[in-house]
Design a protein around this motif. Structure first.
Motif, short mmCIF file in Angstrom:
data_model
loop_
_atom_site.label_atom_id
_atom_site.label_comp_id
_atom_site.label_asym_id
_atom_site.label_seq_id
_atom_site.Cartn_x
_atom_site.Cartn_y
_atom_site.Cartn_z
N TRP A 259 -11.31 -0.43 -0.55
CA TRP A 259 -11.54 -0.39 0.89
C TRP A 259 -11.02 -1.67 1.53
CZ3 TRP A 259 -13.06 3.97 3.21
CH2 TRP A 259 -13.66 4.95 2.41
N VAL A 260 -10.27 -1.51 2.63
CA VAL A 260 -9.76 -2.66 3.38
C VAL A 260 -10.07 -2.46 4.86
CG1 VAL A 260 -7.90 -3.10 1.72
CG2 VAL A 260 -7.45 -1.66 3.70
N PRO B 160 -2.43 2.90 -12.74
CA PRO B 160 -2.34 2.49 -11.33
C PRO B 160 -3.52 1.60 -10.94
CG PRO B 160 -1.94 4.84 -11.54
CD PRO B 160 -2.41 4.35 -12.89
N TRP B 161 -3.27 0.69 -10.01
CA TRP B 161 -4.35 -0.16 -9.51
C TRP B 161 -5.43 0.72 -8.91
CZ3 TRP B 161 -4.30 -5.08 -10.82
CH2 TRP B 161 -3.09 -5.71 -11.06
N LYS C 258 -4.46 3.33 -1.48
CA LYS C 258 -3.88 3.47 -2.81
C LYS C 258 -2.75 2.45 -2.90
CE LYS C 258 -2.11 7.11 -5.79
NZ LYS C 258 -1.80 8.54 -5.85
N TRP C 259 -2.82 1.57 -3.88
CA TRP C 259 -1.87 0.47 -4.02
C TRP C 259 -0.63 0.90 -4.78
CZ3 TRP C 259 -3.28 -3.44 -1.05
CH2 TRP C 259 -4.62 -3.61 -0.77
N VAL C 260 0.49 0.27 -4.48
CA VAL C 260 1.74 0.49 -5.20
C VAL C 260 1.68 -0.27 -6.52
CG1 VAL C 260 4.21 -0.01 -5.18
CG2 VAL C 260 3.10 0.84 -3.11
N GLY C 261 2.24 0.31 -7.57
CA GLY C 261 2.34 -0.38 -8.84
C GLY C 261 1.23 -0.07 -9.82
N VAL C 262 1.29 -0.74 -10.98
CA VAL C 262 0.31 -0.53 -12.04
C VAL C 262 -0.26 -1.87 -12.49
CG1 VAL C 262 1.37 1.60 -12.89
CG2 VAL C 262 2.10 -0.58 -13.83
N ASP C 263 -1.46 -1.81 -13.02
CA ASP C 263 -2.12 -2.98 -13.58
C ASP C 263 -1.45 -3.27 -14.92
OD1 ASP C 263 -3.78 -4.80 -14.86
OD2 ASP C 263 -5.63 -3.81 -14.21
N VAL D 113 0.85 -1.19 0.00
CA VAL D 113 0.00 0.00 0.00
C VAL D 113 0.89 1.24 0.00
CG1 VAL D 113 -1.67 1.32 1.35
CG2 VAL D 113 -1.89 -1.16 1.19
N LEU D 114 0.55 2.19 -0.86
CA LEU D 114 1.28 3.45 -0.92
C LEU D 114 0.84 4.37 0.22
CD1 LEU D 114 3.30 5.20 -2.47
CD2 LEU D 114 1.41 6.00 -3.87
#
Length: 108
Positions: free
Chosen positions: A58-59, A53-54, A42-47, A28-29
């Protein structure tokens, strides 16, 4: 002096690292919102399929690390301070005290 983790409730986050974390966890960013017992992250990385970006999702609060939650709480506290400053309000920040006097700074 307060610690970064002072804002974190023990019941809110009880992330427990496990041996298979590398296989089942995603990085997670930052936390971007809070609602009830969940954080929007907001997730790290890209699809790889889209190159974008991914999507944020909600978590459960207990799935976020103490570091992420502390950063979120600090960011929210800073936003409140900035909002107060924009409205032109001022308040006193206590820098320290002794038995005979206290030191304050007026923030606008």
């Amino acid at each position: 002096m307060s610690s970064d983790h002072e804002f974190v409730s023990e019941r809110e986050t009880q992330f427990v690292p496990r041996s298979d974390d590398d296989d089942v966890l995603w990085e997670v960013l930052e936390i971007t919102m809070e609602r009830g017992k969940k954080y929007k992250v907001k997730w790290v990385g890209v699809d790889p399929a889209t190159g974008k970006p991914w999507a944020q999702s909600w978590v459960a609060k207990h799935d976020c690390t103490d570091r992420l939650v502390a950063e979120w709480k600090a960011k929210q506290k800073q936003k409140k301070l900035e909002a107060v400053n924009k409205r032109g309000e001022c308040y006193l920040l206590c820098l320290g005290n002794s038995w005979s006097r206290s030191w304050f700074v007026v923030l606008r």
